[in-house]
Design an enzyme around this catalytic site. Structure first.
Site, short mmCIF file in Angstrom:
data_model
loop_
_atom_site.label_atom_id
_atom_site.label_comp_id
_atom_site.label_asym_id
_atom_site.label_seq_id
_atom_site.Cartn_x
_atom_site.Cartn_y
_atom_site.Cartn_z
N GLU B 71 -46.15 29.41 43.66
CA GLU B 71 -46.76 30.34 44.60
C GLU B 71 -46.59 31.75 44.06
O GLU B 71 -45.67 32.01 43.29
CB GLU B 71 -46.18 30.15 46.01
N GLY B 144 -37.88 23.61 45.32
CA GLY B 144 -38.87 22.59 45.02
C GLY B 144 -39.44 22.74 43.63
O GLY B 144 -39.50 21.79 42.84
N THR B 145 -39.85 23.97 43.31
CA THR B 145 -40.39 24.19 41.96
C THR B 145 -39.30 24.06 40.93
O THR B 145 -39.46 23.41 39.89
CB THR B 145 -40.99 25.60 41.86
N THR B 179 -30.84 28.11 50.89
CA THR B 179 -32.10 28.31 51.61
C THR B 179 -32.64 27.02 52.20
O THR B 179 -33.56 27.05 52.98
CB THR B 179 -33.17 28.86 50.66
N ASN B 228 -27.45 37.81 40.37
CA ASN B 228 -28.23 37.69 39.14
C ASN B 228 -27.72 38.61 38.05
O ASN B 228 -27.70 38.25 36.88
CB ASN B 228 -29.71 37.96 39.41
N GLU B 254 -26.10 24.46 16.74
CA GLU B 254 -24.66 24.63 16.60
C GLU B 254 -23.96 24.51 17.94
O GLU B 254 -22.84 24.03 18.03
CB GLU B 254 -24.38 26.00 15.98
#
Lengths: 529, 413
Positions: B71, B144-145, B179, B228, B254
């Site tokens: 999306e 989901g993705t 979520t 993040n 390696e």
């Protein structure tokens, strides 16, 4: 180990030395009555190494700053340290024996293979490309200018000389001969014992033109000497002055004109007055006073003096701020957008989420609290919650006339300086929102009057206090006990208090009193079928 | 050290993958001195970064990355964000209908319409490489993705590019920053598929990152952006030898040799030290001993598990910044004193230690401070089983009641 045969002469008063891995300052060299040979009198950094305060057998040889931090040692155990250039070569110099794959005896039965040591060593030993030099704990005591090595490290911008034996700013200034582009300098844990005066400071100042970040933690430098530091480092942007047991006081008005970030963590600050003096610094944008024992915060209201005009970040973690009044004061800073208050008693006054909302509501311009951004929605919710929390007091203050309590509104606004603004934004809180619902059981009991037959017949009326959630089944059991009417034969209805309405049938045994809207003082009529 | 370019193509899948990708390329650009429009400042000395960046004829450096989501909202933010000039529009692929936190939709229904477009782009990218090493995928286990579409992609990549290494960085679901309720389902289904197809997975647990942000960085309520920024420091450390000239782990093969004793046991645990806020950094010394100790402590791990209850199968330590080989000896002696490092008997690999000359960078405005030296430790430990056990437990709880199963069955599973 020792620096030569003439150790007695080469050790000078005030020199920093290392002795069995402990750092100390030389205070005396010479004979000691009552013991043979030559001795060195040391004042130890670590108090537990000291035996006395500079006296032996009744004679005083030297004095110490802290009692019982001194002792005498033989000169051969005193290590006077090494040259800066030798330390650099020792650490980063070309190591012929380095290999690119080295097996070291391992742990857990496995070998540890170190890869690329030769490759890295080759890169680091190329001094013309080095960007950072770290000489932590290498016993560097002198930095002597050596024409062979002028501009040895042209690209190096960071120098860490923490935990070394340097004791004089003049010595430190020689660093720029080797590192002309130094911008970050760290001298943590170095005790600069040699005093400084204005002319020396000015002489040195041109050396440190490019230094923008300076770290002087645990150096025990006196706050009074900071103006000299300011003269030496005229372009300083960031200064870390933590854990120095510093007694803050004022600074001359032209000190640290370029300073943007100042860290004063773990210095004992028992009154905010001492910090206020820093408010004159024109460029200060970030101030850290974590763990200083600050009890409260305030800023004067004067319009002429601009305290902390550019301060946008203030960090006051782990202090002793306990009153919301301090929070109100923080609203006065014109540019404050980021605040850290973790581990202060003021945040434990209420439940965690409420404490945060209270702080957010009281400081209007704040964007980040405790490193978490305040989104627009959070700000709105906090401010509305705040207006409801103090709504009752607001209405009381509004309602009182000038004669009885003229100052009530004034006092209210003094403790809630943003209340007017918040009310303007969202409107006054609804009266309905302010009603306090009591959670106590005794407040939710209903008083019901139970009568058998009909009300007028003058029969016995029993009044009982029952919870509004009582089921009709239970009510019938109670009626059976009191009036001895078989519960299976009871037909109940009720009349609302103070009315002469027809009785309402209570026909479902499994419902509660509140289902039938039975309220205080209603009368329950029992008939038997 | 430098040989024919050994390129790595990064694929960022789903919302999680895209947001990590944003932070990741932001950091990489800062590390290599590349501007937001792809132009590089200054001289090029070390061409190793061309493993991750392609040079165009106009002198612009374009990341070898593909962003894909079913999306459009998240990738639209990249298209309109600060780095929109850095990426070619063809690198940003979006669909219209998302996978609704459903593995089956991501794998079957909606995913199958997107996969061919994506593979086209992958092939195009691969053809422009001289010597493609492999792929790095960034995705979540719970979405989901991230779950369904990644499995589909790995399946197809295995068919087409079987010989190339496929590494991925999955984000393990956590209750604090969750979520969807069906995350355990999605995670187990994905792991089943990717176990065979991926060579190495650097799992990152949102709970662990959340706690690190709260504890070490004093952030009261960490958001995805805080998490993040932390995760990309790990990514940077792991890929540092691929992007700068170094000696340890210089190519993906390696990594496999050093860390993966058996094909199915390819989930190393990543730890990073030091993780400090700006004010703490100013008064901590951060010696080699301190950061080594910190990396071994449970507080700096990216996955919550108790390494003391497990045994080590392999360990790689990459130091970065101002450290000399002699300092490594000090650190090693310290490690020897730790009696709780036990290796399994059935595995021959041991400890590898390396230094990378280039120090870390941080994104301005980040909570983490820029430190002169850092350590990223990758250990393959049996304690990872604890994380899997937790996930399986949640899966069993739901599946025993067949809760939510109809969503998957309805899409054809």
């Amino acid at each position: 180990m020792s620096t030569g045969t003439n150790t007695k002469c080469s050790l000078m008063d005030g020199q920093r030395v290392c002795c069995n891995n402990e750092y100390a300052t030389v205070r005396y060299t010479g004979p000691v009555v009552g013991a043979s040979g030559m001795w060195v009198g040391l004042e130890w950094d670590n108090l537990s190494r000291g035996r006395h305060s500079g006296s032996y057998k009744g004679r005083e040889y030297f004095s110490v700053g802290r009692p019982n931090s001194g002792s005498f040692v033989r000169s051969h155990v005193v290590d006077a340290g090494i040259e800066f250039i030798d330390a650099v070569k020792e650490k980063y110099g070309l190591d012929e024996s380095a290999v690119n794959e080295e097996v070291i005896e391992g742990i857990g039965g496995r070998d540890i293979i170190v890869i690329g040591a030769k490759f890295i060593n080759k890169k680091q030993s190329n001094f013309s490309e080095s960007f950072s030099i770290n000489l932590y704990n290498m016993k560097v005591s002198s930095i002597t200018v050596n024409p062979l090595y002028e501009h040895l490290l042209p690209k190096a911008s960071l120098l860490d000389l923490s935990n070394n034996l340097i004791n004089s700013w003049l010595v430190v200034s020689n660093v720029t001969f080797f590192m002309p582009n130094i911008s970050t300098l760290s001298l943590n844990n170095c005790r600069m014992t040699a005093p400084l005066n204005d002319s020396e400071a000015s002489m040195i100042s041109s050396c440190f033109d490019k230094v923008s970040t300076l770290s002087l933690n645990k150096t025990l430098i006196n706050w009074h000497d900071l103006p000299f530091v300011s003269i030496m480092f005229a372009n300083l942007r960031e200064l870390s002055f933590c854990d120095n047991s510093a007694q803050l006081s004022g600074l001359p008005s032209d000190s640290f004109a370029q300073l943007q970030m100042l860290l004063l963590d773990f210095n004992p600050i028992d009154s905010w007055d001492l910090v206020l003096q820093l408010g004159r610094l024109p460029g200060l944008t970030e101030l850290y006073c974590n763990g200083c024992g600050i009890p409260s915060v305030y800023f004067p209201d004067s319009k002429e003096d601009q305290f902390f005009p550019k301060l946008s970040l203030l960090s006051l973690k782990q202090n002793k701020i306990s009153s919301l009044e301090s929070i109100n004061q923080l609203n006065k800073l014109p540019r404050l957008v980021e605040l850290s208050l973790t581990a202060n008693p003021v945040l434990s006054l209420d439940k965690e989420e409420y404490a945060r909302m209270e702080v957010v509501a009281r400081i209007g311009g704040m964007v980040t609290l405790n490193k978490t951004t305040i989104l627009a929605r959070e700000r709105m919710e906090s401010e509305v919650w705040y207006s409801i929390k103090y709504g009752t007091q607001w209405f009381e203050a509004k309602a009182t006339s000038d004669v009885t309590e003229p100052d009530l509104m004034g006092r209210f606004l003094a403790f809630h300086p943003r209340y007017r603004e918040i009310v303007k934004k969202y409107g006054e809180p609804e009266i309905g929102q302010l009603k306090k619902t009591s959670n106590k059981l005794k407040d939710s009991l209903l008083l019901v009057n139970i009568v058998v037959g009909s009300i007028e017949s003058g029969t016995r009326v029993v009044s009982k206090k029952l919870p509004s959630g009582t089921t009709i089944m239970k009510l019938k059991i109670i009626i059976e006990k009191v009036f001895r009417v078989d519960k299976k034969k009871q037909l109940l209805s009720y009349v609302s208090a103070g009315t002469s309405n027809k009785p309402v049938l209570i026909d479902n045994d499994y419902r509660s009193l509140s289902f039938f809207a039975i309220d205080n003082n209603d009368t329950i009529i029992v008939t038997s079928s | 050290m430098s040989s024919a370019a050994r390129e790595v193509i990064s694929v960022h899948i789903g919302q999680c993958g895209t947001q990590i990708g944003n932070a990741c390329w932001e950091l990489f650009c800062l590390e290599h001195g590349i501007n937001a429009d792809g132009k590089m400042e200054g001289k090029l000395e070390d061409k190793s970064f061309e493993t991750f960046y392609a040079e165009t004829s106009s002198g612009q450096y374009v990341p070898r990355a593909l962003f894909v989501d079913l999306e459009p909202t998240v990738i639209d933010e990249v298209r309109t964000g600060k780095y929109n000039k850095l990426f070619h529009p063809e690198q940003l692929l979006t669909g219209k209908e998302d996978a609704a936190n459903n593995y089956a939709r991501g794998f079957y229904t909606v995913g199958k319409e997107m996969i061919d477009k994506l593979l086209d782009k992958v092939r195009k990218n691969a053809e422009s490489c001289d010597g493609l090493q492999g792929f790095m995928m960034f995705h979540s286990y719970g979405g989901g993705t991230g779950s369904g579409f990644t499995s589909l992609l790995l399946d197809r990549l295995q068919q087409e590019f079987g010989k190339k290494s496929k590494f991925h960085l999955p984000v393990y679901p956590s209750p604090e920053v969750s979520t969807a309720v069906v995350e355990p389902y999605n995670s187990v289904l994905t792991t089943h598929c990717t176990m065979e197809n991926a060579e190495c997975a650097f799992m990152v647990d949102n709970t662990a990152c959340y706690e690190i942000c709260q504890r070490n960085l004093d952030v009261e309520r960490p958001t995805y952006s805080n998490l993040n920024r932390l995760i990309v420091q790990i990514v940077s450390a792991i890929t540092s030898s691929l992007r700068f000239d170094g000696c340890l782990n210089v190519d993906l093969a390696e990594f496999q040799t050093n860390l993966v004793p058996y094909p199915r046991i390819h989930y190393p645990l990543a730890s990073y030290a030091p993780i400090l806020s700006v004010d703490k950094m100013h008064h901590e010394q951060m010696t080699v001993e301190q950061i080594t100790n910190a990396a071994f402590s449970a507080n700096n791990q990216m996955i919550k598990c108790n390494t003391r209850e497990g045994k080590y199968m392999a360990c790689c330590m990459l130091y970065r910044g101002d450290i000399i080989p002699k300092d490594i000896n000090t650190a090693i002696n310290q490690m020897k004193a730790k009696s709780d490092i036990v290796f399994v008997d059935w595995c021959p690999t041991g400890f590898k230690v390396g230094i990378n000359y280039h120090p870390t960078t941080v994104v301005p405005g980040s909570d983490m401070a820029k430190t002169p030296r850092s350590l990223c430790m990758l250990t393959n430990t049996t304690a990872m089983g604890q994380a899997w056990a937790r996930l399986n437990g949640k899966f069993d709880l739901m599946y025993s009641k067949r809760a939510f199963v109809h969503w998957y069955v309805g899409e054809g599973m």
